[in-house]
Write an enzyme that holds these catalytic residues in place. Sequence first.
Site, short mmCIF file in Angstrom:
data_model
loop_
_atom_site.label_atom_id
_atom_site.label_comp_id
_atom_site.label_asym_id
_atom_site.label_seq_id
_atom_site.Cartn_x
_atom_site.Cartn_y
_atom_site.Cartn_z
N GLY A 56 101.65 29.89 -47.37
CA GLY A 56 100.30 30.36 -47.64
C GLY A 56 99.66 30.93 -46.39
N HIS A 57 99.78 30.21 -45.27
CA HIS A 57 99.28 30.70 -44.00
C HIS A 57 100.00 31.99 -43.60
CE1 HIS A 57 98.33 26.28 -43.40
NE2 HIS A 57 97.17 26.86 -43.16
N SER A 91 98.63 22.23 -46.57
CA SER A 91 99.24 21.38 -45.55
C SER A 91 99.31 19.93 -46.02
CB SER A 91 98.44 21.48 -44.25
OG SER A 91 98.42 22.81 -43.79
N ALA A 141 100.04 22.93 -39.24
CA ALA A 141 100.89 22.50 -40.37
C ALA A 141 101.13 23.72 -41.27
CB ALA A 141 100.25 21.34 -41.14
#
Length: 282
Positions: free
Chosen positions: A36-37, A188, A32
């Site tokens: 940020g990831h 997420s 998800a």
Amino acid sequence: MIVFRKKDELNAKISSLKEENTTVGFVPTMGALHQGHLSLVEEALANNNLVVVSIFVNPTQFDNSEDLKKYPRNLQQDVDLLNTLSDKIIVYAPTVEDIYEGETKSRKFNFDGLEHQMEGKFRDGHFDGVGTIVKLLFDIVKPNNAYFGEKDFQQLAIIKKLVSKYNIPVNIVGCKIKRDDNGLALSSRNTRLKPEHKVVAPFIYKTLKAAKEKFGTKSANKVIEWVENQFANHELLELEYFTIADEATLKTVKRKSKNKQYRAFIAVYAGKIRLIDNIALN
């Protein structure tokens, strides 16, 4: 971009690409993916020759089976998003069987008390699950550097402790919290917020910023009391906890000391969705 489902095939691929002095960066995720990831992946790409991103919803770190069931999963969408950054990323999206080999349970860890603070008080066994999966992934990927966001600051501290106690040869890199324009920490779980909760969720970070300002002149207990009052009569947000802790021990501060670093931590329910955030205070 090739997606590897089996660790043996992943290891073979990494071995074929590694040359002398090659550094491997690793970003473990539960999918998800959001900006940020991607900021973690960008950091890894900038500082390593090879980057592995794992996408695995780890069942052993969920204390709520309903939360595990509803956790968003869309592997193709995640891969497409990673492709916008680079075609040199290796994706590891294992099955539960490939990771746990028929024994899907956590091992017990002692993180010197870090696991008993904050999230540990409300999510039974959570950090045993985190320690289990991260150690397994480190054993599989064998990265030089691994990247984690400061939004899960307690998790970051525990992973640093894991690496230290088990002499795992990996450098842990903490990365700043990525926020929406309205201040809400990217997560997420944000995709599951109802429209009315999306509108009010930025109140969490607004309150944290005000708490930081108050911490300069007021005692920790006074700041905690003020924050609790801000949420006491909120129609749509329910405060689970707010605490001010020593960054080194994560223990709640009783009296401020000049030579220590403090951080405020918060967990809030927006309907059924649980949101966490934190902010450095000094």
